[in-house]
Design a protein around this motif. Structure first.
Motif, PDB file in Angstrom:
ATOM      1  N   TYR A 326       0.675  -1.381   0.105  1.00 47.59           N
ATOM      2  CA  TYR A 326      -0.118   0.025   0.040  1.00 47.59           C
ATOM      3  C   TYR A 326       0.827   1.183   0.024  1.00 47.59           C
ATOM      4  O   TYR A 326       0.480   2.133  -0.625  1.00 47.59           O
ATOM      5  CB  TYR A 326      -0.876   0.065   1.418  1.00 47.59           C
ATOM      6  N   VAL A 329       2.392   1.760  -3.395  1.00 46.20           N
ATOM      7  CA  VAL A 329       1.537   2.262  -4.587  1.00 46.20           C
ATOM      8  C   VAL A 329       1.224   3.517  -4.195  1.00 46.20           C
ATOM      9  O   VAL A 329       1.127   4.407  -5.176  1.00 46.20           O
ATOM     10  CB  VAL A 329       0.404   1.247  -4.550  1.00 46.20           C
ATOM     11  N   HIS A 330       0.969   3.815  -2.998  1.00 47.30           N
ATOM     12  CA  HIS A 330       0.492   5.178  -2.611  1.00 47.30           C
ATOM     13  C   HIS A 330       1.161   6.286  -3.053  1.00 47.30           C
ATOM     14  O   HIS A 330       1.119   7.444  -3.455  1.00 47.30           O
ATOM     15  CB  HIS A 330       0.058   5.320  -1.091  1.00 47.30           C
ATOM     16  N   TYR A 331       2.607   5.981  -2.421  1.00 47.95           N
ATOM     17  CA  TYR A 331       3.599   7.195  -2.695  1.00 47.95           C
ATOM     18  C   TYR A 331       4.128   7.175  -4.002  1.00 47.95           C
ATOM     19  O   TYR A 331       4.589   8.229  -4.875  1.00 47.95           O
ATOM     20  CB  TYR A 331       4.803   6.937  -1.744  1.00 47.95           C
ATOM     21  N   THR A 332       3.930   6.165  -4.755  1.00 46.08           N
ATOM     22  CA  THR A 332       4.356   6.150  -6.414  1.00 46.08           C
ATOM     23  C   THR A 332       3.177   6.850  -7.014  1.00 46.08           C
ATOM     24  O   THR A 332       3.687   7.605  -7.917  1.00 46.08           O
ATOM     25  CB  THR A 332       4.206   4.579  -6.892  1.00 46.08           C
ATOM     26  N   LYS A 333       2.097   6.911  -6.579  1.00 48.88           N
ATOM     27  CA  LYS A 333       1.059   7.776  -7.453  1.00 48.88           C
ATOM     28  C   LYS A 333       1.152   9.210  -6.844  1.00 48.88           C
ATOM     29  O   LYS A 333       1.134  10.041  -7.908  1.00 48.88           O
ATOM     30  CB  LYS A 333      -0.218   7.350  -6.966  1.00 48.88           C
ATOM     31  N   LEU A 334       1.684   9.549  -5.998  1.00 46.36           N
ATOM     32  CA  LEU A 334       1.848  10.915  -5.319  1.00 46.36           C
ATOM     33  C   LEU A 334       3.007  11.405  -6.126  1.00 46.36           C
ATOM     34  O   LEU A 334       3.100  12.564  -6.503  1.00 46.36           O
ATOM     35  CB  LEU A 334       2.083  11.032  -3.904  1.00 46.36           C
ATOM     36  N   HIS A 336       4.188  10.447  -8.796  1.00 46.79           N
ATOM     37  CA  HIS A 336       3.869  10.661 -10.349  1.00 46.79           C
ATOM     38  C   HIS A 336       2.895  11.962 -10.478  1.00 46.79           C
ATOM     39  O   HIS A 336       3.311  12.772 -11.411  1.00 46.79           O
ATOM     40  CB  HIS A 336       2.978   9.427 -10.735  1.00 46.79           C
ATOM     41  N   GLN A 337       2.169  12.329  -9.517  1.00 44.83           N
ATOM     42  CA  GLN A 337       1.456  13.524  -9.819  1.00 44.83           C
ATOM     43  C   GLN A 337       2.380  14.743  -9.722  1.00 44.83           C
ATOM     44  O   GLN A 337       2.119  15.620 -10.134  1.00 44.83           O
ATOM     45  CB  GLN A 337       0.087  13.626  -8.667  1.00 44.83           C
ATOM     46  N   GLN A 340       4.219  15.428 -12.717  1.00 44.96           N
ATOM     47  CA  GLN A 340       3.417  16.010 -13.797  1.00 44.96           C
ATOM     48  C   GLN A 340       3.120  17.469 -13.552  1.00 44.96           C
ATOM     49  O   GLN A 340       2.989  18.133 -14.394  1.00 44.96           O
ATOM     50  CB  GLN A 340       1.823  15.121 -13.740  1.00 44.96           C
ATOM     51  N   ASP A 418      -1.962  15.222   0.684  1.00 44.61           N
ATOM     52  CA  ASP A 418      -2.161  14.261  -0.417  1.00 44.61           C
ATOM     53  C   ASP A 418      -0.887  14.401  -1.414  1.00 44.61           C
ATOM     54  O   ASP A 418      -1.003  13.737  -2.374  1.00 44.61           O
ATOM     55  CB  ASP A 418      -3.218  14.266  -1.039  1.00 44.61           C
ATOM     56  N   GLU A 419       0.002  15.162  -1.288  1.00 46.15           N
ATOM     57  CA  GLU A 419       1.308  15.102  -1.914  1.00 46.15           C
ATOM     58  C   GLU A 419       2.597  14.911  -1.092  1.00 46.15           C
ATOM     59  O   GLU A 419       2.599  14.799   0.221  1.00 46.15           O
ATOM     60  CB  GLU A 419       1.443  16.676  -2.592  1.00 46.15           C
TER      61      GLU A 419
END
Length: 502
Positions: A326, A329-334, A336-337, A340, A418-419
């Motif tokens: 978890y 995945v969570h920090y990989t998404k953050l 990625h954001q 971007q 959330d970042e």
């Protein structure tokens, strides 16, 4: 209210008292599954610090204390007393045995005539590890604040670390506490800019546990940041080369204790060994003793643990593995954001320039004041010039950092909860490798303590427990709390009585 760091130290101390109390109660109320830990054959050779004459007359108290060394603790205590006698004993790295031997011969030496040397070794190990855990918790909080830039999240994560599911190992004769102390402390100093102290502490973590050598990756990451800044921002390619070379040398130093210990094992077994025939690993092109021991004696290897009979152990490890996945995945998404919304260039420059400002505020002001006081009448003008020059450098750094103030104070440092900052990246890469190794290569039940010193697990769990979150997150928060409490209770009950637990 006490400052957060003081509160964390108090909580860490309270957690050690709680775990030790539960362990002792479990030992008093239940009969150990295996009582062989109380057996103590004499050393194969004369120990360098022989026990006193009275210590051979073991008392009930001495026997009870000595039997607190269970599971791997038996090997650590044996190595501290007798040295590395057997091939498989080289699986237990030397920092903990050497540390408890030193304590037993110095601070706790007066107890040897009364209790015996082995008993004092066990006492020294328990005292050392519990004190080291309190220090590790303090470093965990300081590191979390430094990386997350969110004192609330750092505090919640630190509380979770104080009561982590592998707590019983941090209060036993295991190397987890020393590893956590030196790895977390080393990472804090590395990202604070104290690279020499960081290098030494991370090298010590590699002499406590084999996976401590992986901490060299953090030094490589920090060196890449410095090299990028020197080459792209400052247009100084030679500075970039210097940063890379220095980072390589520091990383090598972190690996050095582990490989030095392997060389020590090679000399003892392959060169000066008593057997007529060389051991198989001695003939290898790269005679690495540690990997041979793990494979030959414990059956460690890729997919070798994937057996139907091991399913209960996979279930036992599933909570920490789920939390690790978890967090990845969570920090990989953050991240990625983050990439971007903001360029990597801006991220790196904001990190490096921000450190320049912090370095000025913490150390250069003191230097300026000292120069003003020590400047005599003949050098006063020169001293004022130096003051102005330092102020100018600091102002430039502050200006560079403030160019992207919305980046460095917003998206990078996490005003939005959330970042996450770029500095989370090496922690996630490290955790990913560790999780893969724990699941596919190692005895999977060891995952609970193997991953227990990884900060992202607690950072992600603290996010789940953050106030004012949705209903689903609240339910997962209950799961996290139940998991932590249940494993503390199970570990304190099963582990001291020699029942299998992670």
């Amino acid at each position: 209210m006490a400052p957060p760091l003081v509160a964390i130290v108090r909580l860490a101390t309270a957690s050690r008292v709680l775990v030790l109390t539960l362990s002792l109660l479990a030992r008093l109320l239940f009969r150990p599954y295996d009582t062989s830990a109380s057996l103590h054959p004499p050393c194969l050779s004369s120990p360098s610090f022989p026990p006193s004459a009275s210590s051979s007359n073991s008392t009930a108290t001495a026997t009870a204390i000595s039997s607190l060394a269970v599971w791997d603790g038996v090997h650590f205590a044996r190595s501290a007393e007798c040295g590395y006698e057997y091939e498989q004993s080289f699986a237990f790295l030397p920092l903990l045995p050497a540390s408890i031997a030193l304590l037993s011969r110095s601070l706790f030496a007066p107890l040897v005539p009364m209790l015996g040397y082995r008993v004092v070794l066990v006492i020294s190990g328990h005292v050392l590890n519990n004190v080291a855990f309190v220090g590790a918790a303090a470093y965990f909080y300081r590191l979390s604040v430094l990386i997350l830039k969110d004192s609330g999240a750092a505090y919640r994560a630190s509380v979770l670390f104080c009561f982590n599911p592998a707590s019983v190992f941090y209060s036993s004769l295991y190397s987890e506490s020393l590893y956590a102390l030196f790895s977390l402390g080393g990472l804090f100093y590395l990202f604070s800019g104290a690279r020499t102290v960081a290098m030494i502490m991370l090298a010590l973590s590699g002499s406590a546990r084999s996976n401590g050598a992986l901490n060299a990756g953090y030094i490589c990451f920090e060196a890449l940041l410095q090299a990028y800044d020197a080459a792209i921002q400052k247009k100084r390619p030679m500075w970039a080369v210097q940063a890379l070379v220095t980072g390589f040398l520091r990383s090598t130093f972190v690996f050095l204790p582990f490989f030095a210990f392997q060389a020590y094992g090679y000399l003892n077994i392959c060169v000066h060994g008593d057997t007529d025939e060389l051991r198989p690993w001695c003939k290898a092109k790269l005679p690495l003793l540690y990997s041979f021991i793990q494979s030959h004696y414990w059956g460690v290897g890729f997919l070798r643990y994937f057996q139907v009979k091991q399913l209960p152990n996979f279930l036992l490890a599933s909570p920490v593995l789920s939390l690790a996945v978890y967090s990845i995945v969570h920090y990989t998404k953050l991240l990625h954001q983050l990439f971007q919304s903001t360029s990597i260039h801006e991220q790196i420059i904001a990190i490096v320039d921000g450190r320049l400002v912090e370095a000025y505020e913490s150390s250069d002001v003191a230097t300026v004041l000292k120069s003003e006081i020590s400047t005599g009448p003949h050098n006063k003008k020169q001293g004022n010039t130096e003051v102005k020059k330092r102020k100018s450098v600091a102002a430039s750094a502050a200006s560079a950092a403030s160019l992207d103030s919305n980046v460095s104070r917003g998206r990078i440092v996490g005003d939005n909860k959330d970042e996450c900052p770029l500095l989370v990246l090496p922690f996630i890469l490290h955790l990913t490798f560790m999780t893969f190794t724990a699941f596919f290569v190692m005895h999977v039940q060891v995952s609970t303590r193997f991953l227990s010193a990884s900060p992202p697990i607690y950072w992600a769990a603290s996010r789940i427990l953050a106030p004012a979150r949705g209903g689903s997150c609240k339910r997962w928060g209950y799961f996290v709390i139940v998991y932590f409490v249940a494993y503390i209770l199970l570990g304190s009950l099963l582990f001291p009585n020699f029942y299998p637990f992670t």
